[in-house]
Scaffold this active site. Sequence first.
Site, mmCIF file in Angstrom:
data_model
loop_
_atom_site.group_PDB
_atom_site.id
_atom_site.type_symbol
_atom_site.label_atom_id
_atom_site.label_comp_id
_atom_site.label_asym_id
_atom_site.label_seq_id
_atom_site.Cartn_x
_atom_site.Cartn_y
_atom_site.Cartn_z
ATOM 1 N N ASP A 140 -7.876 -3.001 0.993
ATOM 2 C CA ASP A 140 -9.135 -2.395 0.562
ATOM 3 C C ASP A 140 -10.183 -3.432 0.191
ATOM 4 O OD1 ASP A 140 -8.175 0.172 0.949
ATOM 5 O OD2 ASP A 140 -7.542 0.427 -1.133
ATOM 6 N N ALA A 141 -11.448 -3.054 0.316
ATOM 7 C CA ALA A 141 -12.552 -3.988 0.094
ATOM 8 C C ALA A 141 -12.548 -4.566 -1.319
ATOM 9 C CB ALA A 141 -13.886 -3.290 0.377
ATOM 10 N N TYR A 159 0.838 -1.195 0.000
ATOM 11 C CA TYR A 159 0.000 0.000 0.000
ATOM 12 C C TYR A 159 0.874 1.247 0.000
ATOM 13 C CZ TYR A 159 -4.704 1.812 0.391
ATOM 14 O OH TYR A 159 -5.903 2.390 0.109
ATOM 15 N N ASP A 216 -12.090 1.589 9.500
ATOM 16 C CA ASP A 216 -13.056 1.625 8.415
ATOM 17 C C ASP A 216 -13.437 0.185 8.098
ATOM 18 O OD1 ASP A 216 -11.011 0.633 6.751
ATOM 19 O OD2 ASP A 216 -10.649 2.560 5.776
ATOM 20 N N CYS A 217 -14.294 -0.013 7.104
ATOM 21 C CA CYS A 217 -14.852 -1.355 6.900
ATOM 22 C C CYS A 217 -13.785 -2.382 6.555
ATOM 23 C CB CYS A 217 -15.950 -1.327 5.834
ATOM 24 S SG CYS A 217 -15.405 -0.865 4.171
ATOM 25 N N SER A 218 -12.923 -2.073 5.608
ATOM 26 C CA SER A 218 -11.890 -3.037 5.229
ATOM 27 C C SER A 218 -10.741 -3.035 6.225
ATOM 28 C CB SER A 218 -11.373 -2.739 3.821
ATOM 29 O OG SER A 218 -10.918 -1.408 3.709
ATOM 30 N N HIS A 257 -19.824 -5.137 11.012
ATOM 31 C CA HIS A 257 -19.102 -4.256 10.098
ATOM 32 C C HIS A 257 -18.898 -2.877 10.699
ATOM 33 C CE1 HIS A 257 -22.743 -1.930 8.352
ATOM 34 N NE2 HIS A 257 -23.186 -2.612 9.383
ATOM 35 N N HIS A 274 -17.758 -1.543 0.108
ATOM 36 C CA HIS A 274 -18.012 -1.892 1.510
ATOM 37 C C HIS A 274 -17.845 -3.391 1.714
ATOM 38 C CE1 HIS A 274 -19.413 -1.046 5.526
ATOM 39 N NE2 HIS A 274 -20.351 -1.968 5.446
#
Length: 288
Positions: A217-218, A89, A198-200, A261, A250
């Site tokens: 990432d998602a 990343y 965050d979600c991921s 989540h 998401h």
Amino acid sequence: MKLAAAKVPVSTVWTSSDAPRDLDAAAVAAVPDVAAWAKSMTTETRLGLHGRTLTQLLFAEPVLVRSEKGGWSEIVAPWQPSSEDALGYPGWVPSAHLGELPSAATSPVAVKVPTAALTAEPGSGALTELSFGTVLASTDHADGFTQVALPDGASGWLADDVIRSVEEPSTPEDRIRLGSLFLGLEYLWGGTSAYGLDCSGLTHAVSRVLGQRIPRDAHDQADRLEPVPLDEVRPGDLYFFARPGQQIHHVGFVSAEGMLHASETGKVLENEALLPERRETLVAAARL
């Protein structure tokens, strides 16, 4: 490029060296206070992180430094796979947040509680607090404590009851149990730490504790993980969501209740039934 490691408990990764706002000073200080930074923000100022923050590095996490400019380092984080860069990343962090890699890299253990005290000696006062998801090489053991290798050649100790070996087998139930530690935590764009997710970031951090290195990432998680039909999911699997014709935006853990989540900015991490409007955007599932 050179190898380095995060030498602060949590270093936020930014899109550029000029991305932080004045109100982000606590996050980019030489000794950052990410807990205070997260607590200080309103929903509106959290929304302002879009396009500014990307992810976070945890203590001792390795990075490749591509360049340095004005007290900032351009890095890639190999523990966070991304389609943005084959090496990991990408982003920018304050150079003061980086040090030399720990000397040991075997027998890794992960912090399995929201925060854990790192001490100079077993049972002594805390040197600092480490976040959930921090992975360190273990080098010794004594009286209910594990010695770990730290950046810049140092060492420290963690209580055995706050860590687990990342080589220990895990179950789908472990994912739900660990994710549930953060129920009620406010969503933080780019967050991968106990101070905001965050979600991921949630699914990535939980997987890291359980010894699985999945994309950050998602949409990358959906692309790289084993797909499973939506009618065959079971708790611990991942649900993915996308609007028609758009990229997946998401992700959450399938749970007995519906989905565990980190919801969008302005909301908190929750375990809830899938509402009709959420089901309309459910497009895929995967198994870890």
